[in-house]
Design a protein around this motif. Structure first.
Motif, PDB file in Angstrom:
ATOM      1  N   VAL A  50       0.836  -1.268   0.191  1.00 55.47           N
ATOM      2  CA  VAL A  50       0.021   0.002  -0.023  1.00 55.47           C
ATOM      3  C   VAL A  50       0.902   1.341  -0.014  1.00 55.47           C
ATOM      4  CG1 VAL A  50      -1.493   1.369   1.421  1.00 55.47           C
ATOM      5  CG2 VAL A  50      -1.979  -1.176   1.208  1.00 55.47           C
ATOM      6  N   ASP A  51       1.938   1.397   0.737  1.00 58.71           N
ATOM      7  CA  ASP A  51       2.885   2.503   0.938  1.00 58.71           C
ATOM      8  C   ASP A  51       3.505   2.808  -0.306  1.00 58.71           C
ATOM      9  OD1 ASP A  51       3.950   4.613   2.662  1.00 58.71           O
ATOM     10  OD2 ASP A  51       5.666   3.498   2.262  1.00 58.71           O
ATOM     11  N   ASP A  52       3.949   1.763  -1.054  1.00 61.47           N
ATOM     12  CA  ASP A  52       4.885   1.688  -2.329  1.00 61.47           C
ATOM     13  C   ASP A  52       3.727   2.227  -3.324  1.00 61.47           C
ATOM     14  OD1 ASP A  52       7.007   0.935  -1.241  1.00 61.47           O
ATOM     15  OD2 ASP A  52       7.026  -1.146  -1.918  1.00 61.47           O
ATOM     16  N   TYR A  53       2.499   1.706  -3.365  1.00 63.01           N
ATOM     17  CA  TYR A  53       1.504   2.031  -4.530  1.00 63.01           C
ATOM     18  C   TYR A  53       1.334   3.661  -4.242  1.00 63.01           C
ATOM     19  CZ  TYR A  53      -2.748   2.921  -6.536  1.00 63.01           C
ATOM     20  OH  TYR A  53      -3.939   3.707  -7.309  1.00 63.01           O
ATOM     21  N   LEU A  54       1.025   4.112  -2.916  1.00 63.98           N
ATOM     22  CA  LEU A  54       0.629   5.444  -2.691  1.00 63.98           C
ATOM     23  C   LEU A  54       1.849   6.666  -2.953  1.00 63.98           C
ATOM     24  CD1 LEU A  54      -1.187   5.295   0.803  1.00 63.98           C
ATOM     25  CD2 LEU A  54      -2.233   5.696  -1.529  1.00 63.98           C
ATOM     26  N   LYS A  55       2.840   5.907  -2.639  1.00 62.09           N
ATOM     27  CA  LYS A  55       4.304   6.922  -3.246  1.00 62.09           C
ATOM     28  C   LYS A  55       4.381   6.875  -4.515  1.00 62.09           C
ATOM     29  CE  LYS A  55       6.617   6.591   1.178  1.00 62.09           C
ATOM     30  NZ  LYS A  55       7.736   5.566   1.979  1.00 62.09           N
ATOM     31  N   ALA A  56       4.043   5.843  -5.304  1.00 60.86           N
ATOM     32  CA  ALA A  56       4.189   5.858  -6.738  1.00 60.86           C
ATOM     33  C   ALA A  56       3.044   6.654  -7.338  1.00 60.86           C
ATOM     34  CB  ALA A  56       4.133   4.415  -7.276  1.00 60.86           C
ATOM     35  N   ALA A  57       1.915   6.416  -6.926  1.00 62.84           N
ATOM     36  CA  ALA A  57       0.739   7.342  -7.530  1.00 62.84           C
ATOM     37  C   ALA A  57       0.896   8.716  -7.274  1.00 62.84           C
ATOM     38  CB  ALA A  57      -0.382   6.668  -6.940  1.00 62.84           C
ATOM     39  N   THR A 101      -3.020  13.174  -5.310  1.00 60.64           N
ATOM     40  CA  THR A 101      -2.332  13.701  -4.218  1.00 60.64           C
ATOM     41  C   THR A 101      -3.064  13.457  -2.996  1.00 60.64           C
ATOM     42  OG1 THR A 101      -3.258  15.894  -4.497  1.00 60.64           O
ATOM     43  CG2 THR A 101      -1.053  15.321  -5.409  1.00 60.64           C
ATOM     44  N   LEU A 102      -2.663  13.261  -1.545  1.00 66.24           N
ATOM     45  CA  LEU A 102      -3.239  12.860  -0.484  1.00 66.24           C
ATOM     46  C   LEU A 102      -3.016  14.452   0.435  1.00 66.24           C
ATOM     47  CD1 LEU A 102      -2.610   9.308   0.172  1.00 66.24           C
ATOM     48  CD2 LEU A 102      -4.663  10.478  -0.493  1.00 66.24           C
ATOM     49  N   PRO A 103      -3.875  14.575   1.083  1.00 63.49           N
ATOM     50  CA  PRO A 103      -3.591  16.019   1.838  1.00 63.49           C
ATOM     51  C   PRO A 103      -2.656  15.565   3.052  1.00 63.49           C
ATOM     52  CG  PRO A 103      -5.749  15.291   2.169  1.00 63.49           C
ATOM     53  CD  PRO A 103      -5.316  14.402   1.131  1.00 63.49           C
ATOM     54  N   ASP A 104      -1.770  16.447   3.199  1.00 64.26           N
ATOM     55  CA  ASP A 104      -0.907  16.325   4.552  1.00 64.26           C
ATOM     56  C   ASP A 104      -1.091  17.241   5.487  1.00 64.26           C
ATOM     57  OD1 ASP A 104       1.526  15.660   5.643  1.00 64.26           O
ATOM     58  OD2 ASP A 104       2.808  17.115   5.003  1.00 64.26           O
ATOM     59  N   GLU A 105      -1.961  16.619   6.648  1.00 67.28           N
ATOM     60  CA  GLU A 105      -2.446  17.280   7.825  1.00 67.28           C
ATOM     61  C   GLU A 105      -1.330  17.266   8.720  1.00 67.28           C
ATOM     62  OE1 GLU A 105      -5.305  18.871   7.956  1.00 67.28           O
ATOM     63  OE2 GLU A 105      -5.820  18.062   5.847  1.00 67.28           O
ATOM     64  N   ASN A 122      -1.553  17.651  12.148  1.00 64.39           N
ATOM     65  CA  ASN A 122      -1.838  16.844  13.425  1.00 64.39           C
ATOM     66  C   ASN A 122      -2.379  15.530  13.043  1.00 64.39           C
ATOM     67  OD1 ASN A 122      -1.101  19.312  15.004  1.00 64.39           O
ATOM     68  ND2 ASN A 122      -2.980  19.996  14.823  1.00 64.39           N
ATOM     69  N   GLN A 123      -1.828  15.039  11.813  1.00 64.13           N
ATOM     70  CA  GLN A 123      -2.339  13.701  11.477  1.00 64.13           C
ATOM     71  C   GLN A 123      -1.682  12.537  12.299  1.00 64.13           C
ATOM     72  OE1 GLN A 123      -2.360  13.133   7.378  1.00 64.13           O
ATOM     73  NE2 GLN A 123      -2.543  11.006   7.264  1.00 64.13           N
ATOM     74  N   LYS A 124      -2.204  11.611  12.843  1.00 64.36           N
ATOM     75  CA  LYS A 124      -1.622  10.672  13.920  1.00 64.36           C
ATOM     76  C   LYS A 124      -1.260   9.422  13.105  1.00 64.36           C
ATOM     77  CE  LYS A 124      -4.040  12.475  17.951  1.00 64.36           C
ATOM     78  NZ  LYS A 124      -4.661  12.061  19.197  1.00 64.36           N
ATOM     79  N   ALA A 125      -1.867   8.988  11.858  1.00 63.42           N
ATOM     80  CA  ALA A 125      -1.557   7.972  11.346  1.00 63.42           C
ATOM     81  C   ALA A 125      -1.372   8.271   9.912  1.00 63.42           C
ATOM     82  CB  ALA A 125      -2.548   6.890  11.368  1.00 63.42           C
ATOM     83  N   SER A 126      -0.366   7.341   8.964  1.00 60.54           N
ATOM     84  CA  SER A 126      -0.285   7.749   7.498  1.00 60.54           C
ATOM     85  C   SER A 126      -1.751   7.198   6.759  1.00 60.54           C
ATOM     86  CB  SER A 126       0.896   7.140   7.226  1.00 60.54           C
ATOM     87  OG  SER A 126       0.807   5.748   7.079  1.00 60.54           O
ATOM     88  N   GLU A 140      -0.901   3.370   6.723  1.00 57.33           N
ATOM     89  CA  GLU A 140      -1.339   2.735   7.800  1.00 57.33           C
ATOM     90  C   GLU A 140      -3.031   2.390   7.814  1.00 57.33           C
ATOM     91  OE1 GLU A 140       2.275   3.839  10.955  1.00 57.33           O
ATOM     92  OE2 GLU A 140       0.641   5.484  10.548  1.00 57.33           O
ATOM     93  N   LEU A 141      -3.510   3.561   7.693  1.00 58.37           N
ATOM     94  CA  LEU A 141      -5.258   3.507   7.770  1.00 58.37           C
ATOM     95  C   LEU A 141      -5.747   2.534   6.887  1.00 58.37           C
ATOM     96  CD1 LEU A 141      -5.901   7.155   8.171  1.00 58.37           C
ATOM     97  CD2 LEU A 141      -6.115   5.415  10.072  1.00 58.37           C
ATOM     98  N   MET A 142      -5.215   2.675   5.524  1.00 61.88           N
ATOM     99  CA  MET A 142      -5.443   1.583   4.498  1.00 61.88           C
ATOM    100  C   MET A 142      -5.190   0.238   4.774  1.00 61.88           C
ATOM    101  SD  MET A 142      -5.021   3.955   1.309  1.00 61.88           S
ATOM    102  CE  MET A 142      -5.705   2.983   0.050  1.00 61.88           C
ATOM    103  N   THR A 143      -4.074   0.093   5.423  1.00 61.90           N
ATOM    104  CA  THR A 143      -3.461  -1.181   5.586  1.00 61.90           C
ATOM    105  C   THR A 143      -4.404  -1.901   6.643  1.00 61.90           C
ATOM    106  OG1 THR A 143      -1.287  -0.738   5.301  1.00 61.90           O
ATOM    107  CG2 THR A 143      -1.769  -2.638   6.685  1.00 61.90           C
ATOM    108  N   ILE A 144      -4.931  -1.289   7.665  1.00 58.70           N
ATOM    109  CA  ILE A 144      -5.772  -1.682   8.914  1.00 58.70           C
ATOM    110  C   ILE A 144      -7.011  -1.941   8.285  1.00 58.70           C
ATOM    111  CG2 ILE A 144      -6.957  -0.938  10.956  1.00 58.70           C
ATOM    112  CD1 ILE A 144      -4.368   0.740  11.638  1.00 58.70           C
ATOM    113  N   ALA A 145      -7.598  -1.193   7.305  1.00 63.16           N
ATOM    114  CA  ALA A 145      -8.766  -1.490   6.933  1.00 63.16           C
ATOM    115  C   ALA A 145      -8.776  -2.531   6.150  1.00 63.16           C
ATOM    116  CB  ALA A 145      -9.351  -0.269   6.056  1.00 63.16           C
TER     117      ALA A 145
END
Length: 72
Positions: free
Chosen positions: A12-19, A26-30, A32-36, A39-44
């Motif tokens: 998942v991390d490799d895919y998101l970085k490549a995309a 693009t994913l927003p970079d918050e 105060n974000q507590k999880a990447s 990580e959230l997609m992996t848990i789901a």
């Protein structure tokens, strides 16, 4: 189970970085974000693979049982 989380996280991390690099999205970079997002997609995804009936209960279980993998 730790191996399953690790393997899925890497994919998942490799895919998101490549995309993001390719401009697919693009994913927003918050600040105060507590999880990447990875990580959230992996848990789901692991919850879906294990046919967890409740996402809320699954995330709570992961928070308790796998704190060493997802400390935030």
């Amino acid at each position: 189970m730790t191996d399953l989380f690790t393997i899925i996280y890497v994919y998942v991390d490799d895919y998101l970085k490549a995309a993001a690099r390719s401009g697919l999205f693009t994913l927003p970079d918050e600040p105060n974000q507590k999880a990447s997002y990875a990580e959230l997609m992996t848990i789901a995804l692991v919850g879906e693979l294990l046919h967890q009936p409740s996402a809320q209960q699954w995330f709570a279980q992961v928070r308790v049982t796998y704190t060493f993998l997802f400390p935030s």
